[in-house]
Design an enzyme around this catalytic site. Structure first.
Site, PDB file in Angstrom:
ATOM      1  N   VAL A  59       0.848  -1.203   0.000  1.00 45.63           N
ATOM      2  CA  VAL A  59       0.000   0.000   0.000  1.00 45.63           C
ATOM      3  C   VAL A  59       0.879   1.246   0.000  1.00 45.63           C
ATOM      4  O   VAL A  59       1.812   1.350   0.804  1.00 45.63           O
ATOM      5  CB  VAL A  59      -0.933   0.026   1.239  1.00 45.63           C
ATOM      6  CG1 VAL A  59      -1.897   1.210   1.152  1.00 45.63           C
ATOM      7  CG2 VAL A  59      -1.717  -1.275   1.371  1.00 45.63           C
ATOM      8  N   VAL A  86       4.891  -1.158   2.957  1.00 42.77           N
ATOM      9  CA  VAL A  86       4.602   0.256   2.749  1.00 42.77           C
ATOM     10  C   VAL A  86       5.315   0.678   1.469  1.00 42.77           C
ATOM     11  O   VAL A  86       6.546   0.643   1.389  1.00 42.77           O
ATOM     12  CB  VAL A  86       5.078   1.090   3.954  1.00 42.77           C
ATOM     13  CG1 VAL A  86       4.757   2.568   3.720  1.00 42.77           C
ATOM     14  CG2 VAL A  86       4.441   0.581   5.238  1.00 42.77           C
ATOM     15  N   LYS A  87       4.506   1.035   0.460  1.00 46.13           N
ATOM     16  CA  LYS A  87       5.073   1.489  -0.824  1.00 46.13           C
ATOM     17  C   LYS A  87       5.412   2.963  -0.705  1.00 46.13           C
ATOM     18  O   LYS A  87       4.538   3.785  -0.400  1.00 46.13           O
ATOM     19  CB  LYS A  87       4.053   1.309  -1.960  1.00 46.13           C
ATOM     20  CG  LYS A  87       4.027  -0.088  -2.545  1.00 46.13           C
ATOM     21  CD  LYS A  87       2.984  -0.178  -3.643  1.00 46.13           C
ATOM     22  CE  LYS A  87       3.434   0.436  -4.950  1.00 46.13           C
ATOM     23  NZ  LYS A  87       2.352   0.436  -5.955  1.00 46.13           N
ATOM     24  N   ILE A  88       6.652   3.269  -0.963  1.00 47.12           N
ATOM     25  CA  ILE A  88       7.111   4.650  -0.813  1.00 47.12           C
ATOM     26  C   ILE A  88       7.686   5.136  -2.146  1.00 47.12           C
ATOM     27  O   ILE A  88       8.618   4.512  -2.680  1.00 47.12           O
ATOM     28  CB  ILE A  88       8.196   4.736   0.287  1.00 47.12           C
ATOM     29  CG1 ILE A  88       7.633   4.191   1.607  1.00 47.12           C
ATOM     30  CG2 ILE A  88       8.707   6.165   0.429  1.00 47.12           C
ATOM     31  CD1 ILE A  88       8.661   4.096   2.720  1.00 47.12           C
TER      32      ILE A  88
END
Ligand code: E4P
Length: 226
Positions: A59, A86-88
């Protein structure tokens, strides 16, 4: 090779999980915006429930600053669980956030990668996955397959545990090219799984086999009838 679903559509995820060997789901703000939902966290939890404990959900954060990204990561983990990736976005602030989140043991997917150096920096910042955007690179006249194979070599030479999850596909040739270039995972819209496994030519091949069997053993016969 890991195969992911690049969608937040619950029906599409449910059907694809039943059919294909899927490692997880990737989402981004655009993908989430396409679904009807009143509570985004409830929707993400519903995806997580479909995936079960052995597949992963990725996400993406929206903040522009490292502080904001770190705070969003905490909120995502609180609502969706500590196993969430966690997509950054791999900006300068994103890289700063990755370094800190990696130290805290947060799972990280460095996303929106369109250059080799971006990927190398994300790998060194502690990303678990790097997500190069194949179609977006090709739109910019960047040799996407060269970028992918250079990232794969970098990972191999550095003996790094980071995995490449290639993303942003608009045709099967791009997917096949990425796999040939040495990526570890691909995230694909569910329609491409259907497209790859349901051509008119494939149906004719299956029908021809059945017709030959039928001639020898009788109409509509399968091994269940023999
Ligand atoms: C997945 O992780 C990416 O966000 C997605 O594949 C990007 O696709 P797009 O280039 O079609 O937006």
């Amino acid at each position: 090779m890991e195969f992911y679903l690049d969608t937040a559509n619950l029906n599409a995820i449910d059907s694809a999980l039943d059919l294909y060997p899927i490692a997880g789901v990737t989402t981004n703000p655009t993908i989430l915006s396409k679904e009807t939902m009143s509570d985004v966290f409830a929707h993400l939890k519903a995806i997580q429930k479909l995936l079960g404990p052995d597949r992963s959900l990725h996400v993406q954060t929206l903040s522009d600053t490292a502080e904001g990204i770190i705070a969003e990561a905490a909120v995502l983990r609180q609502h969706v669980g500590n196993t969430v990736y966690v997509k950054i976005p791999t900006t300068s602030e994103g890289l700063k956030a990755m370094k800190q989140l990696h130290k805290q043991g947060v799972r990280i997917t460095a996303t929106a990668i369109t250059s080799k150096l971006q990927a190398y920096l994300a790998i060194n910042a502690g990303a678990d996955y790097v997500a190069p955007y194949v179609n977006r690179m090709e739109n910019l006249d960047i040799d996407a397959m060269d970028v992918l194979s250079s990232i794969a070599s970098y990972i191999s030479n550095a003996n790094s545990s980071t995995r490449i999850i290639a993303a942003s596909f608009k045709n099967l040739a791009q997917i096949n090219g990425a796999i040939d270039a040495g990526v570890h995972a691909v995230t694909i819209d569910p329609s491409f799984y259907t497209l790859a496994c349901s051509s008119a030519h494939l149906q004719k091949t299956v029908d021809d086999f059945k017709a030959d069997f039928e001639k020898a053993f009788g109409k509509d016969k399968t091994f269940l009838d023999l």
